[in-house]
Motif scaffolding. Sequence first.
Motif, PDB file in Angstrom:
ATOM      1  N   SER A 185     -37.188 -12.961   5.054  1.00 55.96           N
ATOM      2  CA  SER A 185     -38.156 -12.374   5.976  1.00 55.96           C
ATOM      3  C   SER A 185     -38.067 -13.051   7.340  1.00 55.96           C
ATOM      4  O   SER A 185     -37.902 -14.281   7.412  1.00 55.96           O
ATOM      5  CB  SER A 185     -39.580 -12.531   5.433  1.00 55.96           C
ATOM      6  N   PRO A 186     -38.190 -12.291   8.423  1.00 55.23           N
ATOM      7  CA  PRO A 186     -38.233 -12.913   9.756  1.00 55.23           C
ATOM      8  C   PRO A 186     -39.375 -13.912   9.904  1.00 55.23           C
ATOM      9  O   PRO A 186     -39.357 -14.750  10.803  1.00 55.23           O
ATOM     10  CB  PRO A 186     -38.416 -11.714  10.691  1.00 55.23           C
ATOM     11  N   PHE A 196     -50.244 -17.216  -3.433  1.00 56.88           N
ATOM     12  CA  PHE A 196     -48.833 -16.838  -3.622  1.00 56.88           C
ATOM     13  C   PHE A 196     -48.486 -15.539  -2.901  1.00 56.88           C
ATOM     14  O   PHE A 196     -47.430 -15.429  -2.276  1.00 56.88           O
ATOM     15  CB  PHE A 196     -48.537 -16.702  -5.117  1.00 56.88           C
ATOM     16  N   GLU A 197     -49.367 -14.551  -2.996  1.00 54.16           N
ATOM     17  CA  GLU A 197     -49.096 -13.238  -2.411  1.00 54.16           C
ATOM     18  C   GLU A 197     -48.808 -13.355  -0.913  1.00 54.16           C
ATOM     19  O   GLU A 197     -49.604 -13.879  -0.130  1.00 54.16           O
ATOM     20  CB  GLU A 197     -50.299 -12.316  -2.617  1.00 54.16           C
ATOM     21  N   ASP A 222     -41.223  -8.067   0.214  1.00 55.12           N
ATOM     22  CA  ASP A 222     -41.974  -6.856  -0.165  1.00 55.12           C
ATOM     23  C   ASP A 222     -41.060  -5.725  -0.612  1.00 55.12           C
ATOM     24  O   ASP A 222     -41.373  -4.987  -1.552  1.00 55.12           O
ATOM     25  CB  ASP A 222     -42.830  -6.376   1.012  1.00 55.12           C
ATOM     26  N   LEU A 223     -39.922  -5.579   0.053  1.00 60.08           N
ATOM     27  CA  LEU A 223     -38.978  -4.509  -0.253  1.00 60.08           C
ATOM     28  C   LEU A 223     -38.512  -4.534  -1.699  1.00 60.08           C
ATOM     29  O   LEU A 223     -38.194  -3.493  -2.285  1.00 60.08           O
ATOM     30  CB  LEU A 223     -37.767  -4.632   0.684  1.00 60.08           C
ATOM     31  N   TYR A 224     -38.486  -5.722  -2.305  1.00 62.78           N
ATOM     32  CA  TYR A 224     -37.926  -5.871  -3.653  1.00 62.78           C
ATOM     33  C   TYR A 224     -38.965  -5.810  -4.770  1.00 62.78           C
ATOM     34  O   TYR A 224     -38.593  -5.746  -5.947  1.00 62.78           O
ATOM     35  CB  TYR A 224     -37.185  -7.206  -3.765  1.00 62.78           C
ATOM     36  N   LYS A 225     -40.231  -5.867  -4.432  1.00 61.48           N
ATOM     37  CA  LYS A 225     -41.259  -6.017  -5.468  1.00 61.48           C
ATOM     38  C   LYS A 225     -41.257  -4.879  -6.481  1.00 61.48           C
ATOM     39  O   LYS A 225     -41.394  -5.096  -7.685  1.00 61.48           O
ATOM     40  CB  LYS A 225     -42.637  -6.160  -4.824  1.00 61.48           C
ATOM     41  N   LYS A 226     -41.062  -3.662  -6.012  1.00 57.62           N
ATOM     42  CA  LYS A 226     -41.079  -2.522  -6.942  1.00 57.62           C
ATOM     43  C   LYS A 226     -39.910  -2.584  -7.925  1.00 57.62           C
ATOM     44  O   LYS A 226     -40.009  -2.077  -9.048  1.00 57.62           O
ATOM     45  CB  LYS A 226     -41.065  -1.207  -6.177  1.00 57.62           C
ATOM     46  N   TYR A 227     -38.814  -3.197  -7.519  1.00 51.73           N
ATOM     47  CA  TYR A 227     -37.661  -3.327  -8.419  1.00 51.73           C
ATOM     48  C   TYR A 227     -37.854  -4.482  -9.390  1.00 51.73           C
ATOM     49  O   TYR A 227     -37.557  -4.365 -10.584  1.00 51.73           O
ATOM     50  CB  TYR A 227     -36.376  -3.543  -7.618  1.00 51.73           C
TER      51      TYR A 227
END
Length: 252
Positions: free
Chosen positions: A57-58, A134-135, A143-148
Motif C-alpha cells: 500500500s502507498p 488490526f483492520e 484491501d484488494l486481496y481480502k475477498k480472495y
Amino acid sequence: MKNKYNLININKMKNLVLNVITILSVTGLFAQLPDPGFNVNSRTAIVITDPQNDFLSPDGVTWGVVGESVTANNTVKNIEELFKIAKRKGITVFVSPHYYYKHDHNWKIEGSLEVLMHSIKMFDRTGPLSLEGFEGSGADWLDLYKKYINDENVIVTSPHKVYGPESNDLALQLRKHGFDNIILAGMSSNLCTESHMRDLIESGFKVAVVKDATAGAILPGLNAYEASLVNFQMIASHVFTTKEVLKTIKEK
C-alpha cells in the motif's frame, strides 16, 4: 568514520551485484543455464508471502523504498491475477504472513533489517490472540486481496518471523495437504520471497517463482530486486512472468 565505512561497504556490494549481473548477461550464462521447467498438476499450490499493507500500500511503512519496484513490476495487480486464477481453477493458495507482537520487540539477537522493521513498527499487531487495531493496519491484507484470502481455497499459515518459513508451519501445511510443487510470489523479492524459495527447495519442494509478482527495495547503491533475479534464475526450477504462469495454468 562509521558512516564512511558503511558507504564503502554499500558501494562494494553494489559493484559486486552489478558485476555479477553484467557477467551473466555478457557471457550469456543465463541462457546457458539448464531450465528444469515446471508443470502444473494436482500437486501444485501457490504460495504468496506478505500480501500486506506495509509492503503493497502507498500508505505502508516501506512504500518509500519498495514503491518504485512494486509499480514498475505491476506487482499488486499480478498477485491479484494469481489469486483470481487459483479460485477459477481450484488451486489451493497458501498465504505466509509476517506479524510482530509486543514480545518480538524484546529480541536480544537481531540482524540489520530486523532492527529497522521493529523500529518502524512494521507488521505490528496487538497480540497473537487479538485483532484490536488490526483492520486497516500495516499488518492487514491489502484491501484488494481480502475477498480472495477469505475464499475456501486459501490457507493462511502461522506467521514467519524473520524472512523464511523455518519459523512457521508452511512446509507442514503443504505436506499435510499433499502438495510438493510450488508457484511462489509475494513480497519482498530478496528477503521473504527468496528465503521461502530457498527453504522450500532445501525441504524437497519443486519451486517456480513469478518474477513480476514480487518486488524489492531500491536504496542508494542497492537494488534488491535485481539481486533476487539472479538467485531466482540460479536456484528455482523455473522463473515465470505472470502472463506465462497464467497461460500455463489455463492450459493444465
